[in-house]
Scaffold this active site. Structure first.
Site, PDB file in Angstrom:
ATOM      1  N   CYS A 119       0.815  -1.224   0.000  1.00  0.00           N
ATOM      2  CA  CYS A 119       0.000   0.000   0.000  1.00  0.00           C
ATOM      3  C   CYS A 119       0.845   1.270   0.000  1.00  0.00           C
ATOM      4  O   CYS A 119       0.322   2.359  -0.221  1.00  0.00           O
ATOM      5  CB  CYS A 119      -0.963   0.002   1.173  1.00  0.00           C
ATOM      6  SG  CYS A 119      -2.037  -1.439   1.176  1.00  0.00           S
ATOM      7  N   HIS A 252      -3.201   7.166   2.119  1.00  0.00           N
ATOM      8  CA  HIS A 252      -3.658   5.861   1.653  1.00  0.00           C
ATOM      9  C   HIS A 252      -5.063   5.636   2.190  1.00  0.00           C
ATOM     10  O   HIS A 252      -5.342   5.895   3.364  1.00  0.00           O
ATOM     11  CB  HIS A 252      -2.685   4.788   2.162  1.00  0.00           C
ATOM     12  CG  HIS A 252      -3.198   3.395   1.964  1.00  0.00           C
ATOM     13  ND1 HIS A 252      -3.713   2.976   0.757  1.00  0.00           N
ATOM     14  CD2 HIS A 252      -3.282   2.345   2.810  1.00  0.00           C
ATOM     15  CE1 HIS A 252      -4.087   1.711   0.885  1.00  0.00           C
ATOM     16  NE2 HIS A 252      -3.846   1.307   2.116  1.00  0.00           N
ATOM     17  N   ASN A 282     -10.223  -0.123   0.043  1.00  0.00           N
ATOM     18  CA  ASN A 282      -8.758  -0.058   0.051  1.00  0.00           C
ATOM     19  C   ASN A 282      -8.235  -0.686  -1.245  1.00  0.00           C
ATOM     20  O   ASN A 282      -8.374  -1.893  -1.437  1.00  0.00           O
ATOM     21  CB  ASN A 282      -8.245  -0.812   1.286  1.00  0.00           C
ATOM     22  CG  ASN A 282      -6.731  -0.791   1.405  1.00  0.00           C
ATOM     23  OD1 ASN A 282      -6.024  -0.463   0.457  1.00  0.00           O
ATOM     24  ND2 ASN A 282      -6.235  -1.168   2.563  1.00  0.00           N
TER      25      ASN A 282
HETATM   26  O1  UT7 Z   1      -3.823  -1.265   3.468  1.00  0.00           O
HETATM   27  C1  UT7 Z   1      -2.970  -1.568   4.518  1.00  0.00           C
HETATM   28  C2  UT7 Z   1      -3.372  -0.920   5.710  1.00  0.00           C
HETATM   29  N1  UT7 Z   1      -4.477  -1.637   6.322  1.00  0.00           N
HETATM   30  C3  UT7 Z   1      -5.137  -1.021   7.242  1.00  0.00           C
HETATM   31  O2  UT7 Z   1      -4.889   0.137   7.488  1.00  0.00           O
HETATM   32  C4  UT7 Z   1      -6.176  -1.766   8.058  1.00  0.00           C
HETATM   33  C5  UT7 Z   1      -6.048  -1.338   9.484  1.00  0.00           C
HETATM   34  N2  UT7 Z   1      -7.030  -1.928  10.363  1.00  0.00           N
HETATM   35  C6  UT7 Z   1      -8.350  -1.598  10.344  1.00  0.00           C
HETATM   36  O3  UT7 Z   1      -8.749  -0.826   9.493  1.00  0.00           O
HETATM   37  C7  UT7 Z   1      -9.266  -2.153  11.402  1.00  0.00           C
HETATM   38  O4  UT7 Z   1      -8.499  -2.763  12.413  1.00  0.00           O
HETATM   39  C8  UT7 Z   1     -10.314  -3.152  10.851  1.00  0.00           C
HETATM   40  C9  UT7 Z   1     -11.315  -2.428  10.005  1.00  0.00           C
HETATM   41  C10 UT7 Z   1      -9.618  -4.226  10.045  1.00  0.00           C
HETATM   42  C11 UT7 Z   1     -11.056  -3.809  12.004  1.00  0.00           C
HETATM   43  O5  UT7 Z   1     -11.694  -2.816  12.807  1.00  0.00           O
HETATM   44  P1  UT7 Z   1     -11.596  -2.895  14.391  1.00  0.00           P
HETATM   45  O6  UT7 Z   1     -12.379  -1.776  14.931  1.00  0.00           O
HETATM   46  O7  UT7 Z   1     -10.138  -2.980  14.743  1.00  0.00           O
HETATM   47  O8  UT7 Z   1     -12.366  -4.233  14.706  1.00  0.00           O
HETATM   48  P2  UT7 Z   1     -11.843  -5.481  15.521  1.00  0.00           P
HETATM   49  O9  UT7 Z   1     -10.830  -6.250  14.768  1.00  0.00           O
HETATM   50  O10 UT7 Z   1     -11.513  -5.038  16.914  1.00  0.00           O
HETATM   51  O11 UT7 Z   1     -13.143  -6.360  15.596  1.00  0.00           O
HETATM   52  C12 UT7 Z   1     -14.277  -5.956  16.406  1.00  0.00           C
HETATM   53  C13 UT7 Z   1     -15.379  -6.969  16.262  1.00  0.00           C
HETATM   54  C14 UT7 Z   1     -14.917  -8.404  16.456  1.00  0.00           C
HETATM   55  O12 UT7 Z   1     -15.946  -9.124  17.132  1.00  0.00           O
HETATM   56  P3  UT7 Z   1     -15.827  -9.414  18.719  1.00  0.00           P
HETATM   57  O13 UT7 Z   1     -14.583 -10.200  18.889  1.00  0.00           O
HETATM   58  O14 UT7 Z   1     -15.764  -8.057  19.349  1.00  0.00           O
HETATM   59  O15 UT7 Z   1     -17.083 -10.154  19.006  1.00  0.00           O
HETATM   60  C15 UT7 Z   1     -14.826  -8.936  15.039  1.00  0.00           C
HETATM   61  O16 UT7 Z   1     -15.021 -10.341  14.967  1.00  0.00           O
HETATM   62  O17 UT7 Z   1     -15.921  -6.902  14.940  1.00  0.00           O
HETATM   63  C16 UT7 Z   1     -15.967  -8.218  14.370  1.00  0.00           C
HETATM   64  N3  UT7 Z   1     -15.818  -8.100  12.920  1.00  0.00           N
HETATM   65  C17 UT7 Z   1     -16.862  -7.949  12.086  1.00  0.00           C
HETATM   66  N4  UT7 Z   1     -18.183  -7.897  12.316  1.00  0.00           N
HETATM   67  C18 UT7 Z   1     -18.978  -7.721  11.235  1.00  0.00           C
HETATM   68  C19 UT7 Z   1     -14.668  -8.093  12.204  1.00  0.00           C
HETATM   69  N5  UT7 Z   1     -14.947  -7.942  10.896  1.00  0.00           N
HETATM   70  C20 UT7 Z   1     -16.297  -7.847  10.800  1.00  0.00           C
HETATM   71  C21 UT7 Z   1     -17.182  -7.672   9.726  1.00  0.00           C
HETATM   72  N6  UT7 Z   1     -18.494  -7.610   9.986  1.00  0.00           N
HETATM   73  N7  UT7 Z   1     -16.741  -7.548   8.445  1.00  0.00           N
END
Ligand code: UT7
Length: 325
Positions: A119, A252, A282
């Site tokens: 990226c 990005h 993305n």
């Molecule tokens: O291009 C390279 C750079 N990449 C990035 O910059 C990505 C950086 N990271 C992010 O953007 C975020 O960390 C994510 C969008 C990937 C995830 O967001 P988050 O707020 O960090 O969510 P999380 O991983 O803490 O997950 C929270 C909850 C979890 O459930 P529990 O364990 O709290 O019950 C996940 O299982 O959200 C759940 N979850 C979803 N729920 C519905 C994860 N993905 C999904 C989904 N739909 N697609």
């Protein structure tokens, strides 16, 4: 007289198939994977993304973006003397997507190669092209970011498959007596390979290991905001400018919350941040030139504006480029 490089044209291209969160959620639900428009919008800011058809590769998207950039610059492909394509989804293992794109443009002879920095690929590629122009190795470069990230997605993993899309962006970068590109700051730290990778590889005619994208989103998120602030500050210091000089931040496009965090740290209001993640998702190395071209064609970015471009991603890689448009 000093020699600099300056952007003279921008272009972009999105494959026609647009998939909204609701459509994607319905497709995933049919396969037993639960997600929702609400979750995706709230956690990422993404509303829709574009997916290329099976027979469309990064070079196909990239060549369309390149044609639009050439048209804006008022240049023929035959005038280009350097082609760099930033991609992590090349058409083939080899040759480079840049050589395939060169042939699709109907030209031959000039150097053409890919840059693989995920990226951060576009800020890496732009920095390389700027350096080659300033040394006299090139005078009219085509710098392209092109990706078909949908190929790498594991549609049984809701934590990653809702985040990415396909597309391409391009700029024409030409030698100039005035800058242009003011400064850049690139970095990598390979100890973070595991937090964002496609670990599979080709060996003896077979794919070994998992050929699909894997990401520890929270680890990437935490690293991203810090390194983006540091790279922006380092780039401003090299150019002898301050945050107040930035007209547009073009980060990005991965997650609106990362962009908001970076803008806050740089004390920039969100109306100075170019945001396309809502419509593109993305698109990895394509995201910055796609966002830049959208803002140029909407009339937001004008000649003379100072732009801060920032990339971060797999590797771990990150970097920034400051330029006068
Ligand atoms: O291009 C390279 C750079 N990449 C990035 O910059 C990505 C950086 N990271 C992010 O953007 C975020 O960390 C994510 C969008 C990937 C995830 O967001 P988050 O707020 O960090 O969510 P999380 O991983 O803490 O997950 C929270 C909850 C979890 O459930 P529990 O364990 O709290 O019950 C996940 O299982 O959200 C759940 N979850 C979803 N729920 C519905 C994860 N993905 C999904 C989904 N739909 N697609």
């Amino acid at each position: 007289m000093s020699r600099y490089s300056r952007i003279t044209g921008t272009g972009s291209y999105l494959p026609p198939k647009r998939v909204t969160n609701a459509e994607l959620a319905a497709q995933l639900a049919a396969a037993g994977v639960e997600t929702s428009d609400e979750w995706i919008v709230e956690r990422t800011g993404i509303c829709a993304r574009h997916f290329a058809e099976r027979d469309v590769g990064s070079s196909d998207l990239g060549v369309e973006a390149a044609r639009h950039a050439l048209e804006m610059a008022g240049r023929q492909a035959s005038e280009i003397d350097l082609i760099i394509v930033a991609t992590s989804t090349p058409d083939m293992v080899f040759p480079s997507t840049a050589t395939i794109l060169q042939n699709k443009l109907g030209v031959a002879g000039c150097p053409a190669f890919d840059v693989q920095a995920v990226c951060s690929g576009f800020v890496y590629a732009l920095t390389v092209a700027d350096a080659m122009i300033r040394t006299g190795a090139a005078s009219k470069a085509l710098v392209v970011g092109a990706e078909v990230f949908s190929r790498l997605l594991d549609f049984s993993d809701r934590t990653t498959c809702v985040l990415f899309g396909d597309g391409a962006g391009a700029v024409v970068l030409e030698a100039s007596d005035t800058p242009g590109i003011l400064a850049s700051d690139l970095h990598a730290d390979g100890k973070h390979v595991e937090i964002l990778c496609v670990p599979g590889g080709v060996y003896g005619g077979k794919v070994h290991g998992n050929p699909l994208l894997r990401m520890d989103g929270q680890a990437v998120f935490k690293l991203a905001v810090g390194v983006l602030e540091a790279a922006a500050r380092a780039t401003l210091a090299k150019a002898g400018r301050t945050e107040a000089d930035i007209d547009w931040l073009i980060p990005h496009q991965a997650n609106i919350r990362i962009m908001q965090g970076t803008a806050r740290k740089l004390k920039l209001p969100m109306d100075k941040v170019v945001v396309t993640v809502d419509q593109h998702g993305n698109t990895s190395a394509a995201s910055i030139p796609l966002a830049m071209d959208a803002a140029v064609r909407e009339g937001k970015i004008r000649k003379g504006d100072t732009l801060m471009l920032e990339g971060v991603g797999g590797g771990f890689t990150w970097g920034a480029v400051l330029l006068d448009f």
